[in-house]
Enzyme design. Sequence first.
Site, PDB file in Angstrom:
ATOM      1  N   LYS A 116     -16.554  -4.405 -13.242  1.00  0.00           N
ATOM      2  CA  LYS A 116     -16.062  -4.042 -11.918  1.00  0.00           C
ATOM      3  C   LYS A 116     -17.104  -4.482 -10.904  1.00  0.00           C
ATOM      4  CE  LYS A 116     -12.580  -1.627 -10.084  1.00  0.00           C
ATOM      5  NZ  LYS A 116     -11.197  -1.514 -10.502  1.00  0.00           N
ATOM      6  N   GLY A 166       3.798   3.582  -6.438  1.00  0.00           N
ATOM      7  CA  GLY A 166       4.769   4.675  -6.360  1.00  0.00           C
ATOM      8  C   GLY A 166       6.125   4.199  -5.864  1.00  0.00           C
TER       9      GLY A 166
HETATM   10  P1  NAD Z   1      -1.635   2.581  -2.377  1.00  0.00           P
HETATM   11  O1  NAD Z   1      -2.836   2.794  -1.514  1.00  0.00           O
HETATM   12  O2  NAD Z   1      -0.728   1.453  -2.101  1.00  0.00           O
HETATM   13  O3  NAD Z   1      -0.738   3.911  -2.384  1.00  0.00           O
HETATM   14  C1  NAD Z   1      -1.257   5.198  -2.423  1.00  0.00           C
HETATM   15  C2  NAD Z   1      -0.251   6.092  -1.678  1.00  0.00           C
HETATM   16  O4  NAD Z   1      -0.679   7.439  -1.825  1.00  0.00           O
HETATM   17  C3  NAD Z   1      -0.179   5.805  -0.184  1.00  0.00           C
HETATM   18  O5  NAD Z   1       1.182   5.710   0.228  1.00  0.00           O
HETATM   19  C4  NAD Z   1      -0.883   7.004   0.450  1.00  0.00           C
HETATM   20  O6  NAD Z   1      -0.349   7.332   1.730  1.00  0.00           O
HETATM   21  C5  NAD Z   1      -0.578   8.085  -0.572  1.00  0.00           C
HETATM   22  N1  NAD Z   1      -1.504   9.222  -0.563  1.00  0.00           N
HETATM   23  C6  NAD Z   1      -2.804   9.264  -0.219  1.00  0.00           C
HETATM   24  N2  NAD Z   1      -3.278  10.509  -0.365  1.00  0.00           N
HETATM   25  C7  NAD Z   1      -2.252  11.260  -0.830  1.00  0.00           C
HETATM   26  C8  NAD Z   1      -2.120  12.625  -1.218  1.00  0.00           C
HETATM   27  N3  NAD Z   1      -3.135  13.488  -1.131  1.00  0.00           N
HETATM   28  N4  NAD Z   1      -0.912  13.040  -1.681  1.00  0.00           N
HETATM   29  C9  NAD Z   1       0.136  12.205  -1.768  1.00  0.00           C
HETATM   30  N5  NAD Z   1       0.064  10.897  -1.414  1.00  0.00           N
HETATM   31  C10 NAD Z   1      -1.111  10.440  -0.966  1.00  0.00           C
HETATM   32  O7  NAD Z   1      -2.221   2.516  -3.876  1.00  0.00           O
HETATM   33  P2  NAD Z   1      -1.493   1.951  -5.169  1.00  0.00           P
HETATM   34  O8  NAD Z   1      -1.912   0.557  -5.390  1.00  0.00           O
HETATM   35  O9  NAD Z   1      -0.051   2.322  -5.135  1.00  0.00           O
HETATM   36  O10 NAD Z   1      -2.228   2.805  -6.321  1.00  0.00           O
HETATM   37  C11 NAD Z   1      -1.907   4.176  -6.550  1.00  0.00           C
HETATM   38  C12 NAD Z   1      -2.815   4.723  -7.632  1.00  0.00           C
HETATM   39  O11 NAD Z   1      -2.643   3.978  -8.845  1.00  0.00           O
HETATM   40  C13 NAD Z   1      -4.332   4.630  -7.324  1.00  0.00           C
HETATM   41  O12 NAD Z   1      -4.976   5.733  -7.903  1.00  0.00           O
HETATM   42  C14 NAD Z   1      -4.753   3.364  -8.021  1.00  0.00           C
HETATM   43  O13 NAD Z   1      -6.129   3.383  -8.350  1.00  0.00           O
HETATM   44  C15 NAD Z   1      -3.899   3.427  -9.257  1.00  0.00           C
HETATM   45  N6  NAD Z   1      -3.658   2.123  -9.882  1.00  0.00           N
HETATM   46  C16 NAD Z   1      -3.048   1.137  -9.180  1.00  0.00           C
HETATM   47  C17 NAD Z   1      -2.816  -0.093  -9.776  1.00  0.00           C
HETATM   48  C18 NAD Z   1      -2.128  -1.219  -9.044  1.00  0.00           C
HETATM   49  O14 NAD Z   1      -1.716  -2.181  -9.692  1.00  0.00           O
HETATM   50  N7  NAD Z   1      -1.949  -1.133  -7.745  1.00  0.00           N
HETATM   51  C19 NAD Z   1      -3.207  -0.308 -11.107  1.00  0.00           C
HETATM   52  C20 NAD Z   1      -3.813   0.735 -11.813  1.00  0.00           C
HETATM   53  C21 NAD Z   1      -4.038   1.953 -11.185  1.00  0.00           C
END
Ligand code: NAD
Length: 359
Positions: free
Chosen positions: A80, A185
């Site tokens: 990382k 999501g």
């Molecule tokens: P993102 O930033 O696009 O989405 C996160 C969403 O969560 C946003 O809409 C934000 O408004 C919302 N949010 C923030 N705080 C919140 C809370 N307290 N309660 C409810 N909603 C809240 O991020 P993403 O890429 O969708 O990733 C989501 C999670 O999945 C992260 O933890 C990330 O590390 C993990 N993840 C993502 C990927 C990927 O491919 N994008 C891969 C592995 C893991």
Amino acid sequence: MDVFDRIGADDYEQVVFCHDRGTGLRAIVAVHSTRLGPALGGTRFYPYPSEADGLEDVLRLARGMTYKAAAAGLDLGGGKAVIFGDPRRDKSEALLRAYARHVEALGGRYLTAEDVGTTQADMDIVRRETRFVTGVSRELGGSGDPSDATAYGVLWAMKAVAQRLWGDTSLVGRHVAVAGVGKVGRALVGHLAEERARVTVADVTPVAVEWAVTEVGAEVVAVEKIHAVECDIYSPCALGGVLNTSTIPELRCAAVLGSANNQLADGAASARLLADAGVLYAPDFVVNAGGLINIAEELAPGGYHPDLARAAVRRIFDTLTSVLSAAEQDGVTTAEAADRRAQDRIAALSAVHQIRIPS
Ligand code: NAD
């Protein structure tokens, strides 16, 4: 902090501090393990309050990538990188290219990708200085944004849990509470609507919630309440640390399964609390490996192929099924079973004798 003690404790291979005065670059690359292959992990661009915070984050995340790749059966190690700064203010083409030269200098031991604070467009810039970057745009032969693949993997993990708990992979009529309707999501909610599941959402961003209501007829609850919704699956897709001593007793779901990294606030203790509460926890690094599996397909001999990548992501169904069975068989938590799966693979393949092959 004694850095050698810290990196020695979790057996990191290499930690590189990168500096470039002209562009203001300050970055750290952590290579946790290359035993299974090159260390792949994204570059996080974040305004850490201190150097120690940035170092701790990159170390923790790099080790997590080793486990994620190993559990998914990939020929990749874990690494990382973090760049210190506010991406909105401090990110520039020059800084990214200076960073990319440091990645190039590692000679392929570390492969980078996008992460929090960096985008696919940033990776396209990084590509101008180094071959050792993944997740570049489709036009450059890459696999693009990994979020859809991550969501697709979460869906197949849910099918594995449905099979285990209810004897059928169908999610029709199952109630899923999704916390966080961001990149992952949102795509997940789309899949769940297609599966004719009932969906409840929560998000701190009103427009994200509105989309879910208008597009798929989702119900909405406050972000502080989503974990306590009575449902079949609670799906954390926003922040880590959401499974803790306050939230676990309030859960009213049969299973927890979502994309967020590091969901267990207190590792093994939180996993034990979940098991004792009778909630099936699907380990996050098994569930959310779809993005990584998709990116790994860029390294296939024939290059990236979307259909093959999707088939590879669907194998999360088998991986999770076997982790859940192992947990039951060995009498350990599902989190422990997932860790063991990763550790066993690393140990088994480390034993492969390196014969000399003439070049
Ligand atoms: P993102 O930033 O696009 O989405 C996160 C969403 O969560 C946003 O809409 C934000 O408004 C919302 N949010 C923030 N705080 C919140 C809370 N307290 N309660 C409810 N909603 C809240 O991020 P993403 O890429 O969708 O990733 C989501 C999670 O999945 C992260 O933890 C990330 O590390 C993990 N993840 C993502 C990927 C990927 O491919 N994008 C891969 C592995 C893991």
